[in-house]
Design an enzyme around this catalytic site. Structure first.
Site, PDB file in Angstrom:
ATOM      1  N   LYS A   1      -5.121  10.398   6.467  1.00  0.00           N
ATOM      2  CA  LYS A   1      -5.130   9.055   7.054  1.00  0.00           C
ATOM      3  C   LYS A   1      -3.751   8.710   7.601  1.00  0.00           C
ATOM      4  O   LYS A   1      -2.741   8.891   6.913  1.00  0.00           O
ATOM      5  CB  LYS A   1      -5.528   8.048   5.970  1.00  0.00           C
TER       6      LYS A   1
ATOM      7  N   ASP B   1      -6.481  -6.925  -2.063  1.00  0.00           N
ATOM      8  CA  ASP B   1      -7.192  -6.629  -0.803  1.00  0.00           C
ATOM      9  C   ASP B   1      -7.834  -5.237  -0.797  1.00  0.00           C
ATOM     10  O   ASP B   1      -8.237  -4.745   0.255  1.00  0.00           O
ATOM     11  CB  ASP B   1      -6.245  -6.784   0.403  1.00  0.00           C
TER      12      ASP B   1
END
Length: 354
Positions: free
Chosen positions: A85, A213
């Protein structure tokens, strides 16, 4: 034994006048490997051999997945055991901030976690442009196809997949979709207990690190659907091979000798008896859980925590204040304090089970 300096260390390579595969690779680039000893030690705790890691990561060209958040690069290794990523420099900084505590957490829980398995972090510089890459174990299976997936945060505010998302081949559904679809996870009481125990332990770590989050990534493999797909594929293959059988008769070759070279993280599975639909190796598919006996459908679930590099900093505090003004202080907004976020998240996730 790791030393404090290992958590700050890095190794660098500069390549000039590179001619190999020049159609695809730049002639000059720089490569930086962050905290190599720490990540090697983490891979050991996750049961990943160095050679297997290198083969999975670099033997063949990686597969480009759909774009990550903000148009960032998202790749899978050729054997789909790893995810690479692209991250930003702030996330590199955050990784450095949590790495020592993360390593201690993984050692303490003996690698049994729902957190991402962080395996390496690199920086690649081409023409003075830096790209930061984070390598993790793939939470989904390298062989069982995921038929439905959810990204769950425990908030219903603005948490529905868009129309554009829903028309994709494999959409990422969200909390509102999960509720509207009346989706449930059917696992045994014993498995549920294990998941909740791991979840609580991991969430405590995230609160300690002031992280919020994050989401629960849930992938669902439908075994009956996979069986039907396999039968259809086999029928098609039989039709295709039927016309070739006469030509091949009498020309059969001796089987290739067995190779002792490393085959990557999932490679050794090929040496054992073939697995049927819904079967998986728990040492490779470490995030996989079998549905309970007597569940409405035979399913395999893949569950793990993602996006765990967001710290509750000034930006998040400002976002929380703005959303509180817009929606009211009692609204279920996602940018709340880490303790509140953890409490709400935990309560929501424990309710996803049947």
């Amino acid at each position: 034994m790791l030393l404090p300096d290992d958590f700050k260390a890095s190794t660098k390579i500069k390549v000039s006048n590179h001619l190999f595969n020049k159609e695809k690779l730049p002639g000059q680039f720089k490569f930086k490997d962050y905290c190599p000893q720490v990540f090697r030690n983490l891979r050991e705790h996750f049961g990943i051999e160095d050679q297997d890691y290198q083969v999975s990561l670099a033997r063949s060209t990686p597969i480009k997945e759909e774009e990550g958040q903000g148009g960032k690069l998202l790749l899978a290794s050729y054997d789909r055991t790893l995810v690479v990523k692209e991250i930003c420099s702030e996330e590199v900084e955050e990784m450095h901030h949590i790495l020592s505590e993360y390593h201690q957490h993984i050692v303490t829980c003996h690698g049994s976690t729902l957190l991402p398995q962080f395996l390496a972090m690199y920086r690649v510089t081409v023409e003075s442009e830096d790209t930061y890459l984070l390598v993790m174990r793939n939470m989904f299976s390298c062989r069982l196809h995921v038929h439905r997936k959810y990204d769950l945060k425990g908030s219903l505010l603005s948490r529905e997949a868009s129309f554009k998302e829903k028309v994709k081949e494999l959409p990422t559904y969200k909390d509102v979709d999960f509720r509207n679809n009346m989706q449930k996870v059917y696992v045994s009481d014993e498995e549920k207990e294990k998941i909740v125990e791991r979840l609580n332990r991991d969430i405590e770590f995230l609160v300690r690190m002031r992280i919020m989050d994050y989401s629960l990534l849930l992938g669902i493999h439908n075994v009956e659907r996979a069986e039907r797909q396999e039968e259809e594929e086999e029928a098609e293959e039989e039709m295709e091979s039927f016309s070739e059988e006469e030509e091949e008769e009498g020309n059969s070759l001796a089987p290739a000798p067995a190779s002792n070279s490393p085959e990557g993280i999932g490679g050794y599975m090929n040496s054992f008896k073939p697995m049927g639909p819904g079967e998986f190796d728990p040492y490779v598919d470490v995030y996989a859980i079998q549905s309970a006996i007597g569940a409405p459908q035979r399913e395999v679930y893949f569950m793990g925590l993602i996006d765990v590099l967001t710290q509750y900093d000034t930006k998040k505090k400002a976002a929380h204040a703005a959303k509180a003004v817009k929606h009211g202080a009692g609204a279920e907004i996602s940018t709340v304090h880490p303790e509140q976020y953890a409490k709400r998240f935990r309560e929501f996730i424990t309710k996803i089970f049947a």
